[in-house]
Design an enzyme around this catalytic site. Structure first.
Site, PDB file in Angstrom:
ATOM      1  N   LEU A 119       3.874  12.610 -24.509  1.00  0.00           N
ATOM      2  CA  LEU A 119       5.246  12.313 -24.077  1.00  0.00           C
ATOM      3  C   LEU A 119       5.819  13.523 -23.346  1.00  0.00           C
ATOM      4  CD1 LEU A 119       7.446  10.058 -24.426  1.00  0.00           C
ATOM      5  CD2 LEU A 119       8.282  11.383 -26.384  1.00  0.00           C
ATOM      6  N   TYR A 120       6.343  13.324 -22.135  1.00  0.00           N
ATOM      7  CA  TYR A 120       6.943  14.428 -21.388  1.00  0.00           C
ATOM      8  C   TYR A 120       8.272  14.813 -22.043  1.00  0.00           C
ATOM      9  CZ  TYR A 120       3.814  13.293 -17.415  1.00  0.00           C
ATOM     10  OH  TYR A 120       2.739  13.054 -16.597  1.00  0.00           O
ATOM     11  N   TYR A 170       7.220  11.748  -3.737  1.00  0.00           N
ATOM     12  CA  TYR A 170       6.917  10.299  -3.712  1.00  0.00           C
ATOM     13  C   TYR A 170       8.155   9.508  -3.327  1.00  0.00           C
ATOM     14  CZ  TYR A 170       6.701   5.564  -5.568  1.00  0.00           C
ATOM     15  OH  TYR A 170       6.817   4.205  -5.707  1.00  0.00           O
ATOM     16  N   ALA A 176       0.834  -1.210   0.000  1.00  0.00           N
ATOM     17  CA  ALA A 176       0.000   0.000   0.000  1.00  0.00           C
ATOM     18  C   ALA A 176       0.863   1.253   0.000  1.00  0.00           C
ATOM     19  CB  ALA A 176      -0.921   0.011   1.215  1.00  0.00           C
ATOM     20  N   THR A 178       9.359   9.919   0.276  1.00  0.00           N
ATOM     21  CA  THR A 178       8.591   9.208   1.314  1.00  0.00           C
ATOM     22  C   THR A 178       8.837   7.705   1.227  1.00  0.00           C
ATOM     23  OG1 THR A 178       6.594   9.175  -0.068  1.00  0.00           O
ATOM     24  CG2 THR A 178       6.794  10.959   1.554  1.00  0.00           C
ATOM     25  N   LYS A 179       9.077   7.173   0.022  1.00  0.00           N
ATOM     26  CA  LYS A 179       9.428   5.740  -0.082  1.00  0.00           C
ATOM     27  C   LYS A 179      10.808   5.509   0.550  1.00  0.00           C
ATOM     28  CE  LYS A 179       7.492   2.782  -1.707  1.00  0.00           C
ATOM     29  NZ  LYS A 179       6.444   1.859  -1.158  1.00  0.00           N
ATOM     30  N   THR A 186      10.889   0.839  -4.204  1.00  0.00           N
ATOM     31  CA  THR A 186      11.118   1.228  -5.587  1.00  0.00           C
ATOM     32  C   THR A 186      12.586   1.590  -5.821  1.00  0.00           C
ATOM     33  OG1 THR A 186      10.635   3.005  -7.174  1.00  0.00           O
ATOM     34  CG2 THR A 186      10.357   3.556  -4.870  1.00  0.00           C
ATOM     35  N   ASP A 187      13.017   1.469  -7.064  1.00  0.00           N
ATOM     36  CA  ASP A 187      14.377   1.901  -7.411  1.00  0.00           C
ATOM     37  C   ASP A 187      14.526   3.420  -7.340  1.00  0.00           C
ATOM     38  OD1 ASP A 187      12.859   2.540  -9.659  1.00  0.00           O
ATOM     39  OD2 ASP A 187      14.091   1.404 -11.079  1.00  0.00           O
ATOM     40  N   GLU A 188      13.392   4.139  -7.291  1.00  0.00           N
ATOM     41  CA  GLU A 188      13.474   5.605  -7.283  1.00  0.00           C
ATOM     42  C   GLU A 188      14.121   6.161  -6.024  1.00  0.00           C
ATOM     43  OE1 GLU A 188      10.044   7.796  -8.391  1.00  0.00           O
ATOM     44  OE2 GLU A 188       9.421   6.316  -9.860  1.00  0.00           O
TER      45      GLU A 188
HETATM   46  P1  NAD Z   1      -1.149   1.678  -6.889  1.00  0.00           P
HETATM   47  O1  NAD Z   1      -1.266   3.141  -6.708  1.00  0.00           O
HETATM   48  O2  NAD Z   1      -1.658   1.043  -8.132  1.00  0.00           O
HETATM   49  O3  NAD Z   1      -1.889   0.926  -5.671  1.00  0.00           O
HETATM   50  C1  NAD Z   1      -1.775   1.355  -4.351  1.00  0.00           C
HETATM   51  C2  NAD Z   1      -2.870   0.661  -3.525  1.00  0.00           C
HETATM   52  O4  NAD Z   1      -2.705   1.042  -2.156  1.00  0.00           O
HETATM   53  C3  NAD Z   1      -4.294   1.043  -3.923  1.00  0.00           C
HETATM   54  O5  NAD Z   1      -5.126  -0.104  -3.960  1.00  0.00           O
HETATM   55  C4  NAD Z   1      -4.732   1.990  -2.815  1.00  0.00           C
HETATM   56  O6  NAD Z   1      -6.142   1.981  -2.594  1.00  0.00           O
HETATM   57  C5  NAD Z   1      -3.967   1.430  -1.638  1.00  0.00           C
HETATM   58  N1  NAD Z   1      -3.741   2.423  -0.577  1.00  0.00           N
HETATM   59  C6  NAD Z   1      -3.303   3.701  -0.716  1.00  0.00           C
HETATM   60  N2  NAD Z   1      -3.247   4.307   0.484  1.00  0.00           N
HETATM   61  C7  NAD Z   1      -3.641   3.381   1.403  1.00  0.00           C
HETATM   62  C8  NAD Z   1      -3.778   3.390   2.795  1.00  0.00           C
HETATM   63  N3  NAD Z   1      -3.512   4.487   3.534  1.00  0.00           N
HETATM   64  N4  NAD Z   1      -4.198   2.262   3.433  1.00  0.00           N
HETATM   65  C9  NAD Z   1      -4.477   1.151   2.712  1.00  0.00           C
HETATM   66  N5  NAD Z   1      -4.375   1.083   1.364  1.00  0.00           N
HETATM   67  C10 NAD Z   1      -3.968   2.182   0.730  1.00  0.00           C
HETATM   68  O7  NAD Z   1       0.387   1.334  -6.655  1.00  0.00           O
HETATM   69  P2  NAD Z   1       1.316   0.224  -7.335  1.00  0.00           P
HETATM   70  O8  NAD Z   1       1.870   0.759  -8.594  1.00  0.00           O
HETATM   71  O9  NAD Z   1       0.583  -1.064  -7.340  1.00  0.00           O
HETATM   72  O10 NAD Z   1       2.494   0.176  -6.275  1.00  0.00           O
HETATM   73  C11 NAD Z   1       2.448  -0.752  -5.192  1.00  0.00           C
HETATM   74  C12 NAD Z   1       3.744  -0.664  -4.407  1.00  0.00           C
HETATM   75  O11 NAD Z   1       4.828  -0.989  -5.248  1.00  0.00           O
HETATM   76  C13 NAD Z   1       4.051   0.723  -3.840  1.00  0.00           C
HETATM   77  O12 NAD Z   1       4.627   0.575  -2.559  1.00  0.00           O
HETATM   78  C14 NAD Z   1       5.056   1.298  -4.826  1.00  0.00           C
HETATM   79  O13 NAD Z   1       5.893   2.247  -4.199  1.00  0.00           O
HETATM   80  C15 NAD Z   1       5.795   0.047  -5.221  1.00  0.00           C
HETATM   81  N6  NAD Z   1       6.451   0.069  -6.543  1.00  0.00           N
HETATM   82  C16 NAD Z   1       5.732   0.371  -7.658  1.00  0.00           C
HETATM   83  C17 NAD Z   1       6.331   0.309  -8.917  1.00  0.00           C
HETATM   84  C18 NAD Z   1       5.562   0.590 -10.205  1.00  0.00           C
HETATM   85  O14 NAD Z   1       6.151   0.541 -11.277  1.00  0.00           O
HETATM   86  N7  NAD Z   1       4.263   0.862 -10.146  1.00  0.00           N
HETATM   87  C19 NAD Z   1       7.688  -0.054  -9.006  1.00  0.00           C
HETATM   88  C20 NAD Z   1       8.396  -0.347  -7.840  1.00  0.00           C
HETATM   89  C21 NAD Z   1       7.755  -0.302  -6.622  1.00  0.00           C
HETATM   90  O1  TDX Z   2       1.874  10.755 -19.791  1.00  0.00           O
HETATM   91  C1  TDX Z   2       3.023  10.502 -19.438  1.00  0.00           C
HETATM   92  N1  TDX Z   2       4.054  10.767 -20.293  1.00  0.00           N
HETATM   93  C2  TDX Z   2       5.363  10.510 -19.989  1.00  0.00           C
HETATM   94  O2  TDX Z   2       6.261  10.767 -20.810  1.00  0.00           O
HETATM   95  C3  TDX Z   2       3.333   9.910 -18.161  1.00  0.00           C
HETATM   96  C4  TDX Z   2       2.223   9.603 -17.189  1.00  0.00           C
HETATM   97  C5  TDX Z   2       4.652   9.644 -17.874  1.00  0.00           C
HETATM   98  N2  TDX Z   2       5.632   9.936 -18.743  1.00  0.00           N
HETATM   99  C6  TDX Z   2       7.035   9.569 -18.423  1.00  0.00           C
HETATM  100  C7  TDX Z   2       7.516   9.930 -17.036  1.00  0.00           C
HETATM  101  C8  TDX Z   2       8.505   8.808 -16.730  1.00  0.00           C
HETATM  102  O3  TDX Z   2       9.781   9.109 -17.279  1.00  0.00           O
HETATM  103  O4  TDX Z   2       7.065   8.136 -18.471  1.00  0.00           O
HETATM  104  C9  TDX Z   2       7.939   7.603 -17.465  1.00  0.00           C
HETATM  105  C10 TDX Z   2       7.148   6.678 -16.574  1.00  0.00           C
HETATM  106  O5  TDX Z   2       6.247   7.479 -15.836  1.00  0.00           O
HETATM  107  P1  TDX Z   2       5.312   6.858 -14.686  1.00  0.00           P
HETATM  108  O6  TDX Z   2       4.464   5.778 -15.249  1.00  0.00           O
HETATM  109  O7  TDX Z   2       4.639   7.993 -13.995  1.00  0.00           O
HETATM  110  O8  TDX Z   2       6.367   6.118 -13.752  1.00  0.00           O
HETATM  111  P2  TDX Z   2       7.643   6.639 -12.915  1.00  0.00           P
HETATM  112  O9  TDX Z   2       7.546   8.074 -12.575  1.00  0.00           O
HETATM  113  O10 TDX Z   2       8.881   6.145 -13.615  1.00  0.00           O
HETATM  114  O11 TDX Z   2       7.413   5.798 -11.555  1.00  0.00           O
HETATM  115  C11 TDX Z   2       6.971   4.417 -11.633  1.00  0.00           C
HETATM  116  O12 TDX Z   2       8.028   3.540 -11.406  1.00  0.00           O
HETATM  117  C12 TDX Z   2       8.562   3.518 -10.109  1.00  0.00           C
HETATM  118  C13 TDX Z   2       5.841   4.153 -10.632  1.00  0.00           C
HETATM  119  O13 TDX Z   2       4.772   5.069 -10.867  1.00  0.00           O
HETATM  120  C14 TDX Z   2       6.338   4.277  -9.228  1.00  0.00           C
HETATM  121  O14 TDX Z   2       5.314   3.930  -8.305  1.00  0.00           O
HETATM  122  C15 TDX Z   2       7.496   3.345  -9.057  1.00  0.00           C
HETATM  123  O15 TDX Z   2       8.062   3.531  -7.785  1.00  0.00           O
END
Ligand code: NAD
Ligand code: TDX
Length: 331
Positions: free
Chosen positions: A203-204, A147, A78, A150-151, A120-122
Site C-alpha cells: 500500500l502506498y 501520464y 491505445a 499527456t492524456k 481518464t478522470d485524471e
Molecule cells: P493498458 O496499458 O492495459 O493497454 C494499453 C494498450 O495499448 C496495450 O495493449 C498496448 O500494447 C497498446 N499500445 C500502447 N502503445 C501503443 C501504440 N503506440 N500503438 C498501438 N498500441 C499501443 O491500458 P488500459 O488500462 O486498458 O487503458 C486503455 C485506455 O483507457 C487508455 O487510453 C487509458 O488512458 C484509458 N483509461 C484507463 C483507465 C483505467 O482505470 N485503467 C481509466 C480511465 C481511462
Molecule cells: O501497489 C500499489 N499500491 C498502491 O497503493 C499500486 C500499484 C497502486 N497503489 C495506489 C495508487 C493509487 O492511489 O492505488 C491507487 C490506484 O493505482 P493505479 O492502479 O496505479 O491507478 P491510478 O494511478 O489511480 O490510475 C488508474 O486510473 C486512471 C489507471 O492506471 C489510469 O490508466 C487511469 O487513467
C-alpha cells in the site's frame, strides 16, 4: 459496421472488443503495438470472422491511414497508461499519447470517420479528501503526472480537431476500472497476484487516497452508448459512484482471499500522488440513459479475484519483472 479499436490487446480495449463481439454484429479490427501491456491472449476465443488483428503502432501514419480508410468508426484506447511508469520514463507517454492521437486525428479528419476518444478522470487533477464535490464536464483541466498531462494534451488535440476541422468526435473521461485482463502492475491485480504468489500486498503511504471504481464491462457499455447515441463534439464523464479508499479496497481483497485484514506492507508513496478522484456522470445518465450494471463492488472484486486465480498462465510471466520495477523504487 467495421470498428477500428486501437489498444485492443490491453485491459479496457480487450474487454471492449469482447463486449462488441458478444453484444453487436460489428466486425472489429484491432491495432495494437503489443507493448509490455498488450497481450494477444486477451483476445483468445474470438471467432476469426469477427476480428482482424494488426500488430503495429498508432504513431505509424501509413498503417493508421490504411486501417482508418476501411473503418466506419474508430475507438481509440491505445495509450501508455501507468502513472508510476510515467514517473520513471515519460518519453513513451509523449510518443504514444500525444503523437499517436495526432496521427489518428489526421486520418479521421481526412476520411471524415466517426471517432471516439477514450480518456481518464485524471486530466482534472485531484480533489481534497474532505471536499464533497465531484468532477464534471465543466471541471478545469489540471493534470498532475506525466501520464495524466499527456492524456490531457490528447483530449485538447481532439477538441481542437473537432472545432477547427469538424472531425465527428466524442470524448469520454472514465474513473478507475477493475475486472479481468488488467495488467498486474495496477493496484487491484497487483495485490491479488501478490497474495496468490505468497507475497505481501503493498500500500502506498497511508492508503487514504480515494479512487472511484467502475467495472470495465460498465465502461464498455458506456462507450458503446456514446459511440451510437452521443452528440458529436461532446465530452461525457463515465463513473459508477464507486468511491473507496485504497486501504479499504485492500482490506476487502485480503478478507475475500481469507487473509488477515492487516497482512500488508506500507511502502514509499507515489510522488505527486493524487488524493481523490470522484465522477459525476449525470450528463451521460440523463442525456443518453446509461446506467451501470455492476453495483456491488465486493461481488465484482470477488469475481475478479476468481479470474486471476483461474488464469495464472495469463499473468505469471509478467510478475517477476513487475515486482523488480517496484522494488527498485521502494514500492
Ligand atoms: P493498458 O496499458 O492495459 O493497454 C494499453 C494498450 O495499448 C496495450 O495493449 C498496448 O500494447 C497498446 N499500445 C500502447 N502503445 C501503443 C501504440 N503506440 N500503438 C498501438 N498500441 C499501443 O491500458 P488500459 O488500462 O486498458 O487503458 C486503455 C485506455 O483507457 C487508455 O487510453 C487509458 O488512458 C484509458 N483509461 C484507463 C483507465 C483505467 O482505470 N485503467 C481509466 C480511465 C481511462
Ligand atoms: O501497489 C500499489 N499500491 C498502491 O497503493 C499500486 C500499484 C497502486 N497503489 C495506489 C495508487 C493509487 O492511489 O492505488 C491507487 C490506484 O493505482 P493505479 O492502479 O496505479 O491507478 P491510478 O494511478 O489511480 O490510475 C488508474 O486510473 C486512471 C489507471 O492506471 C489510469 O490508466 C487511469 O487513467
Amino acid at each position: 459496421m467495421d470498428i477500428l479499436v486501437t489498444g485492443g490487446a490491453g485491459f479496457i480495449g480487450s474487454n471492449f472488443v469482447h463486449y462488441l463481439v458478444n453484444t453487436t454484429d460489428a466486425h472489429v479490427t484491432v491495432l495494437d503495438a503489443l507493448t509490455y501491456a498488450g497481450n494477444r491472449e486477451s483476445l483468445a476465443g474470438i471467432p476469426g470472422n469477427r476480428l482482424t488483428f494488426v500488430h503495429g503502432t498508432i504513431t505509424d501514419a501509413e498503417v493508421v491511414n490504411r486501417l482508418v480508410e476501411g473503418a466506419d468508426a474508430v475507438v481509440h484506447f491505445a495509450a501508455e497508461s501507468h502513472n508510476d511508469n510515467s514517473l520513471a520514463n515519460p518519453r513513451p507517454f509523449v510518443d504514444t499519447n500525444l503523437i499517436g492521437t495526432y496521427t489518428l486525428l489526421e486520418a479521421v479528419r481526412r476520411t471524415d470517420t466517426r471517432y471516439h476518444h477514450i480518456s481518464t478522470d485524471e486530466v482534472y487533477g485531484d480533489l481534497d479528501l474532505d471536499d464533497p464535490s465531484r468532477f464534471s464536464e465543466a471541471t478545469p483541466y489540471n493534470p498532475s503526472s506525466p501520464y495524466s498531462a499527456t492524456k490531457a494534451g490528447s483530449d485538447l488535440l481532439v477538441r481542437a480537431w473537432i472545432r477547427s476541422f469538424e472531425v465527428r468526435g466524442t470524448i469520454s473521461n472514465c474513473s478507475n476500472n477493475y475486472g479481468p485482463y488488467q495488467h498486474i502492475e495496477k493496484f487491484i491485480p497487483r495485490q491479488i497476484t501478490n497474495i496468490l504468489a505468497g507475497l505481501r500486498p503493498k500500500l502506498y503511504g497511508a492508503g487514504a487516497n480515494v479512487r472511484d471504481w467502475i467495472h470495465t464491462e460498465d465502461h464498455s457499455s458506456a462507450v458503446w452508448t456514446i459511440l451510437t447515441t452521443g452528440r458529436i463534439g461532446e465530452t461525457y464523464l463515465i463513473g459508477a459512484d464507486g468511491e473507496m479508499s485504497n486501504r479499504d479496497v485492500l482490506t476487502t481483497i485480503l478478507t475475500l482471499m481469507g487473509q488477515e485484514p492487516d497482512a500488508f506492507d506500507h511502502v514509499t508513496d507515489r510522488p505527486g500522488h493524487d488524493l481523490r478522484y470522484a465522477i459525476d456522470s449525470t450528463k451521460l445518465r440523463t442525456e443518453l440513459g446509461w446506467t451501470p450494471e455492476y453495483r456491488d463492488f465486493p461481488a465484482g472484486l470477488a469475481a475478479t479475484i476468481d479470474w486471476y486465480r483461474a488464469n495464472e498462465v495469463w499473468w505469471r510471466a509478467a510478475k517477476a519483472a513487475t515486482e523488480a520495477f517496484y522494488a527498485s523504487r521502494g514500492q
